[in-house]
Design a protein around this motif. Structure first.
Motif, short mmCIF file in Angstrom:
data_model
loop_
_atom_site.label_atom_id
_atom_site.label_comp_id
_atom_site.label_asym_id
_atom_site.label_seq_id
_atom_site.Cartn_x
_atom_site.Cartn_y
_atom_site.Cartn_z
N VAL A 4 0.03 10.66 31.42
CA VAL A 4 -0.45 10.06 30.18
C VAL A 4 0.72 9.60 29.32
O VAL A 4 0.70 8.51 28.73
CB VAL A 4 -1.34 11.06 29.42
N LEU A 5 1.77 10.41 29.22
CA LEU A 5 2.94 10.03 28.43
C LEU A 5 3.60 8.77 28.98
O LEU A 5 4.01 7.89 28.21
CB LEU A 5 3.94 11.19 28.40
N ALA A 6 3.71 8.70 30.30
CA ALA A 6 4.32 7.51 30.91
C ALA A 6 3.46 6.28 30.70
O ALA A 6 3.97 5.19 30.40
CB ALA A 6 4.55 7.76 32.40
N PHE A 7 2.15 6.42 30.82
CA PHE A 7 1.26 5.28 30.63
C PHE A 7 1.19 4.85 29.18
O PHE A 7 0.96 3.67 28.89
CB PHE A 7 -0.14 5.62 31.16
N LEU A 54 -3.31 3.71 23.41
CA LEU A 54 -2.56 4.45 22.40
C LEU A 54 -1.16 3.87 22.23
O LEU A 54 -0.67 3.72 21.10
CB LEU A 54 -2.47 5.93 22.80
N GLY A 55 -0.51 3.54 23.34
CA GLY A 55 0.82 2.94 23.24
C GLY A 55 0.80 1.61 22.52
O GLY A 55 1.69 1.31 21.71
N ARG A 101 -3.84 9.74 19.19
CA ARG A 101 -2.82 10.45 19.96
C ARG A 101 -3.21 11.92 20.19
O ARG A 101 -3.09 12.44 21.29
CB ARG A 101 -1.48 10.37 19.24
N SER A 102 -3.68 12.58 19.13
CA SER A 102 -4.02 14.00 19.26
C SER A 102 -5.16 14.20 20.25
O SER A 102 -5.14 15.15 21.05
CB SER A 102 -4.39 14.58 17.89
N ALA A 125 -8.46 2.31 17.96
CA ALA A 125 -7.13 2.22 17.36
C ALA A 125 -6.39 0.97 17.84
O ALA A 125 -5.74 0.27 17.05
CB ALA A 125 -6.32 3.47 17.68
N ALA A 126 -6.47 0.69 19.14
CA ALA A 126 -5.75 -0.46 19.68
C ALA A 126 -6.28 -1.78 19.12
O ALA A 126 -5.51 -2.66 18.71
CB ALA A 126 -5.83 -0.46 21.20
#
Length: 413
Positions: A76-79, A284-285, A329-330, A354-355
């Motif tokens: 998830v962090l990488a994506f 999210l990103g 994010r949370s 959000a996006a």
């Protein structure tokens, strides 16, 4: 309890951002977008192999199989960073296929591709030899097997076809297709799908879309071991349209009849949820990046002799964007840890909102100039629109959450 990222997770996130800034800078993004008409928005194979060499598709592959040996939170962090950079391509489908092949869920690396049809709720009881009581493993096309093996290294581009009727992204660039039925999971060569697919004009210039012909994976017991699965009507005859399968509130039992519940069980349903979460991470990103773009412009752009960020109306817009991004994010991070269907539905719902809304507010901060081709803000909005309709749309996520609430209430009564 500590909900902060670990040092290793922060290092992974920073490393992914640095890699993308170096290998996929804004100039490369603009080249991909501006050259869309000439190249048909093809996936950059060189970049795809670089991502594979960096381990993007092998994050959840065990170290014994040549992977990184991490989990869904790290993916998830990488994506999230990939979404921040607007990295094009069927990332989620390729990552899922790489994870499945290395874990033995498919016959990855073997002489043939695999198709596993599961019944019941034993989603994790998957074995490579197909001897699990919950299902069976059938040999597929030999060419597809070699394609699946390359997903881990980034040598293969894999897109996804959902039996529910969703559009397929980057089909013309894909080598293989991860086909998801009610309970069946199958990998087939992309050419088998592309021949009967219709090209659809996409709002996002970097995400070409196709509408595939109706496709049904073979139900359990419909074909003997090694037999070819059903792939629609014979050539020259009218295909039978397949009714959409809603994994949010319905599943398929051993008899093939729909069963109600909070979420469908089986590997296909699990893959849909994981794909929805990885897509939410990309949203999210993008939401976080548009916050940065809005703040940077508000500091730089002047009006009436001072930066527009000094005006309260602009400050409120930026503050609202930040709240939406951090709220999403949370929930996305929590869903990556729990992997609960309800949490994933909430993550997709909030990340999509959000996006899309952050991109719109970012355009507002830019005074509407984001609609021009030269600005990147409109690209975030268009990509957010496309992702919002992938894997789990808002209506499906809301149904999932409602079903979970009804189930909880029923259990308490």
């Amino acid at each position: 309890m500590d909900f902060q990222l670990t040092d290793d997770q922060r290092a992974l996130k920073a490393g992914m951002r640095e890699l993308l800034e170096r290998r996929f800078p804004r100039s490369r993004l603009r080249a991909a977008v501006d050259g869309e008409a000439e190249r048909g928005a093809e996936v950059d194979r060189e970049l795809w192999r670089e991502l594979g060499a960096a381990g993007l598709f092998a994050l959840r592959v065990p170290e014994s199989a040549g992977g990184v040996g991490l989990g869904l939170p790290e993916a998830v962090l990488a994506f999230e960073e990939a979404g921040r950079a607007l990295l094009p391509g069927p990332l989620a489908a390729t990552e899922l296929t790489a994870h499945l092949s290395a874990a033995g869920w498919l016959a990855g690396g073997g002489p043939a591709a695999g198709r596993w049809v599961a019944e019941g709720s034993a989603a994790g009881a998957l074995v490579a030899d197909g001897a699990a009581a919950a299902g069976w493993l059938a040999d597929g096309d030999a060419a597809a097997g070699s394609l699946v093996a390359g997903a881990v290294r980034g040598e293969t581009v894999v897109t996804a076809l959902d039996q529910g009727g969703a559009l397929v992204e980057h089909l013309a660039s894909a080598d293989a297709v991860l086909a998801l039925g009610a309970t069946a999971v199958e990998v087939i060569p992309a050419g088998a799908v592309a021949r009967s697919a219709e090209s659809i004009r996409s709002v996002d210039p970097a995400t070409p879309l196709h509408r595939p012909a109706p496709y049904r994976t073979a139900p359990h017991g419909a074909a003997p071991h090694g037999a070819a699965p059903h792939r629609g009507a014979p050539h020259g005859t009218a295909p039978t349209r397949v009714a959409p399968q809603r994994t949010a509130v319905a599943g398929t039992g051993a008899s093939g009849e729909a069963t109600t519940g909070v979420a469908a069980s089986g590997p296909a349903a699990r893959l849909r949820r994981e794909a929805a979460l990885l897509t939410a991470a990309q949203q999210l990103g993008s939401a976080s990046r548009t916050v940065e773009l809005a703040v940077e412009h508000a500091k730089r752009r002047t009006q009436f002799g001072r930066p527009i960020g000094a005006f309260q109306a602009v400050q409120h817009l930026c503050a609202g964007m930040l709240v939406r991004a951090e709220s999403a994010r949370s929930v996305v991070y929590a869903a990556a840890v729990t992997e609960e269907p309800g949490d994933i539905a909430a993550a997709k719902l909030l990340a999509d909102e959000a996006a899309v809304r952050n991109a719109r507010d970012c355009l507002q901060v830019h005074g509407g100039m984001g609609f021009t081709w030269e600005s990147d803000v409109h690209l975030h909005l268009k990509r957010a629109w496309v992702r919002a309709g992938q894997w789990q749309c808002a209506a499906e996520a809301e149904e999932e959450l409602a079903a979970g609430l009804l189930s909880t209430v029923g259990a308490c009564l």
